[in-house]
Design a protein around this motif. Structure first.
Motif, PDB file in Angstrom:
ATOM      1  N   SER A   1      51.261 -26.684 -34.559  1.00 19.48           N
ATOM      2  CA  SER A   1      52.056 -24.997 -35.450  1.00 19.48           C
ATOM      3  C   SER A   1      52.518 -25.628 -36.683  1.00 19.48           C
ATOM      4  CB  SER A   1      53.496 -25.661 -34.372  1.00 19.48           C
ATOM      5  OG  SER A   1      55.092 -25.133 -35.505  1.00 19.48           O
ATOM      6  N   THR A   2      52.677 -27.233 -37.397  1.00 19.21           N
ATOM      7  CA  THR A   2      53.038 -27.093 -38.262  1.00 19.21           C
ATOM      8  C   THR A   2      51.750 -27.471 -39.679  1.00 19.21           C
ATOM      9  OG1 THR A   2      54.638 -28.841 -37.901  1.00 19.21           O
ATOM     10  CG2 THR A   2      53.744 -29.219 -39.755  1.00 19.21           C
ATOM     11  N   PHE A   3      50.671 -27.300 -38.442  1.00 20.47           N
ATOM     12  CA  PHE A   3      49.385 -27.198 -38.870  1.00 20.47           C
ATOM     13  C   PHE A   3      48.859 -26.181 -39.521  1.00 20.47           C
ATOM     14  CE2 PHE A   3      47.000 -31.983 -39.422  1.00 20.47           C
ATOM     15  CZ  PHE A   3      47.938 -32.717 -39.939  1.00 20.47           C
ATOM     16  N   ASN A   4      49.054 -25.264 -38.198  1.00 19.82           N
ATOM     17  CA  ASN A   4      48.994 -23.983 -38.594  1.00 19.82           C
ATOM     18  C   ASN A   4      49.450 -22.770 -39.747  1.00 19.82           C
ATOM     19  OD1 ASN A   4      49.483 -21.254 -36.521  1.00 19.82           O
ATOM     20  ND2 ASN A   4      47.612 -21.769 -37.346  1.00 19.82           N
ATOM     21  N   ASN A   5      50.557 -23.614 -40.131  1.00 21.12           N
ATOM     22  CA  ASN A   5      51.604 -22.754 -40.534  1.00 21.12           C
ATOM     23  C   ASN A   5      50.722 -23.141 -42.169  1.00 21.12           C
ATOM     24  OD1 ASN A   5      53.438 -21.065 -39.305  1.00 21.12           O
ATOM     25  ND2 ASN A   5      54.331 -23.027 -39.199  1.00 21.12           N
ATOM     26  N   TYR A   6      50.272 -24.304 -41.875  1.00 24.32           N
ATOM     27  CA  TYR A   6      50.224 -24.707 -43.479  1.00 24.32           C
ATOM     28  C   TYR A   6      48.547 -24.487 -43.979  1.00 24.32           C
ATOM     29  CZ  TYR A   6      49.658 -28.568 -46.964  1.00 24.32           C
ATOM     30  OH  TYR A   6      49.938 -29.101 -48.622  1.00 24.32           O
ATOM     31  N   GLY A   7      48.147 -24.298 -42.441  1.00 25.49           N
ATOM     32  CA  GLY A   7      46.477 -23.128 -43.692  1.00 25.49           C
ATOM     33  C   GLY A   7      45.068 -23.876 -42.647  1.00 25.49           C
ATOM     34  N   ILE A   8      45.441 -25.613 -41.870  1.00 26.10           N
ATOM     35  CA  ILE A   8      44.777 -26.143 -41.348  1.00 26.10           C
ATOM     36  C   ILE A   8      44.584 -25.340 -39.593  1.00 26.10           C
ATOM     37  CG2 ILE A   8      44.554 -28.235 -40.367  1.00 26.10           C
ATOM     38  CD1 ILE A   8      46.359 -29.351 -42.949  1.00 26.10           C
TER      39      ILE A   8
END
Ligand code: ATP
Ligand code: MG
Length: 412
Positions: free
Chosen positions: A27-34
């Motif tokens: 979820s953290t990466f997804n929010n960051y655009g990864i």
């Protein structure tokens, strides 16, 4: 950029530890655009770890590993990494000094295994760990990034948030931006909602994706847009979110993971009103949910857990004749529970719940999962019947969710 997450540890494979690290990183990466391409879990076995590193680095730009960095014998991630890169170890004095400091602070002697822990692969860039002994390690090979982090969740989160993502921000430009908005709804199922908003979904540009995330009594609608133009996606997603809210009306209670209990706190404190609950089959769970939100003391006065008929009669003045004519799980009883509750406590609003949570105790007229809920004030009380399942804990949670939602609709 995309990433693969590898969690290491036998305890994950046999279900002793639930892999929450991947969910958080995802979820953290997804929010960051990864983008996350894959999530893997591998055993504490050198060959398995090395193979997972090899195949993942072929497929993704970033490979994040968690676990197996500690001082114990089963922690072999570092050995697997050295084998993979065909490099040796170097003693890291900085790491040793940090661990020594931590042990001195707690007045405990350092063990030999902690010294072993200070040998780092020759090609590692260390990520300082302010929350524990094992530093994170970063490796670059052929423009691919491998990062290895401790398994302990709060250490891993610290290293991702304070070390790894700042490193990515400084050294890479992410081609696309991601923007999310979640609409919180309660009271109807996902297929009903899908039908209602089908024309809006059909109209959306293809870079906006919509996900339905149903849980007991509520459905989250998550809009995600990915594009190089950050302002465009924010405007478009906000625009469609607004149209969806207009279409769904009172089904919508909030945005971005706002809970029903947070919504009630907001409504009640804004109106300066108070609430109490009378719980039978939920056994205080509703009160627990309401009081799990900081600030709830501003409106929530308390709860009665009136499980037996005697307690319902003695404390809430439910009439014996009501109980014998209709039973404890009935419209009449839950309404009298709210009436008695308001008299007993003087609160402005009350909720009562009485049901057969199961798995035993049902009858042909009132099968397991029959739950009555009443909400109201001195002027008006409304009751609702739920036909839930045979699963006790799910029924308790479902009843609490519906009760909060019914009160929200009643009051607003
Ligand atoms: P330590 O220094 O504590 O040994 P480590 O890097 O060796 O850290 P592990 O031994 O693999 O990490 O895991 C330490 C603890 O962290 C585990 O007992 C477990 O409770 C938790 N943990 C490990 N992996 C995960 C995971 N994927 N999701 C959630 N918790 C995890
Ligand atoms: Mg360990």
């Amino acid at each position: 950029m995309n990433a693969i997450i590898i969690t290491v540890g036998d305890e994950i494979l046999i279900g002793q530890v639930i892999d929450t690290n991947s969910a958080w990183i995802g979820s953290t990466f997804n929010n960051y655009g990864i983008d996350i391409k894959e999530i893997l879990s591998v055993s504490d076995d050198l060959e398995s770890i090395e193979n997972a590193i090899r195949s993942s680095l072929k497929k993704a730009d970033i490979v994040v590993m968690t676990g197996g960095l500690g001082p114990t014998k089963d922690d072999i991630t570092k050995v697997a990494i050295c084998n993979y890169f065909k490099v040796g170890n170097t003693f890291s004095q900085v790491t040793y000094d940090r661990i020594e400091k931590i042990f001195a602070k707690f007045g405990r002697p350092m063990k030999e295994s902690h010294k072993d822990q200070c040998f780092m692969p020759d090609n590692a860039t260390l990520l300082m760990n302010d929350m524990g002994t094992a530093p994170g390690m970063l490796f670059i090979e052929d423009a691919k990034i491998l990062v290895s982090l401790p398994g302990v969740p709060f250490e891993m989160k610290h290293l991702i948030t304070d070390r790894f993502l700042p490193y990515i921000k400084e050294n890479y430009t992410l081609e696309s931006k991601i923007y999310h908005k979640t609409i919180m709804t309660a009271g109807e199922g996902e297929s009903f909602i899908a039908d209602r908003i089908a024309h809006l979904i059909a109209d959306m540009p293809e870079y906006i994706k919509m996900a339905y995330l149903p849980s007991l009594g509520s459905v989250r609608l998550r809009l995600t847009a990915k594009h190089t133009d950050e302002i465009l996606i924010k405007n478009k997603v906000d625009h469609y979110a607004q149209l969806i809210c207009q279409e769904l009306g009172s089904l919508v209670f909030g945005f971005d993971d706002q809970s029903l209990e947070e919504t009630l706190l907001k409504i009640f404190t804004e109106k300066g009103l108070t609430l109490t609950t009378a719980e039978s089959c939920t056994g205080g769970y509703l009160a627990h949910r309401l009081t799990s939100i900081s600030g709830s003391s501003a409106y929530f006065l308390g709860s009665t857990v009136t499980y037996s008929n005697e307690m319902k009669m003695n404390l809430l003045k439910v009439k014996e004749s009501t109980l014998s004519a209709h039973g404890a799980v009935s419209e009449e009883t839950v309404k009298e529970m709210v009436m008695g509750l308001l008299t007993l406590t003087g609160s402005d609003y009350g909720i009562s719940i009485s049901g057969i949570a199961g798995p035993d105790g049902g009858s042909p007229e009132k099968p397991v999962g029959t739950i009555w809920i009443a909400v109201g004030n001195k002027n008006k009380i409304e009751a609702y019947k739920l036909n839930a399942t045979k699963d006790r804990l799910r029924n308790i949670e479902y009843a609490a969710n519906v009760a909060m939602n019914k009160l929200r609709l009643f009051i607003s």
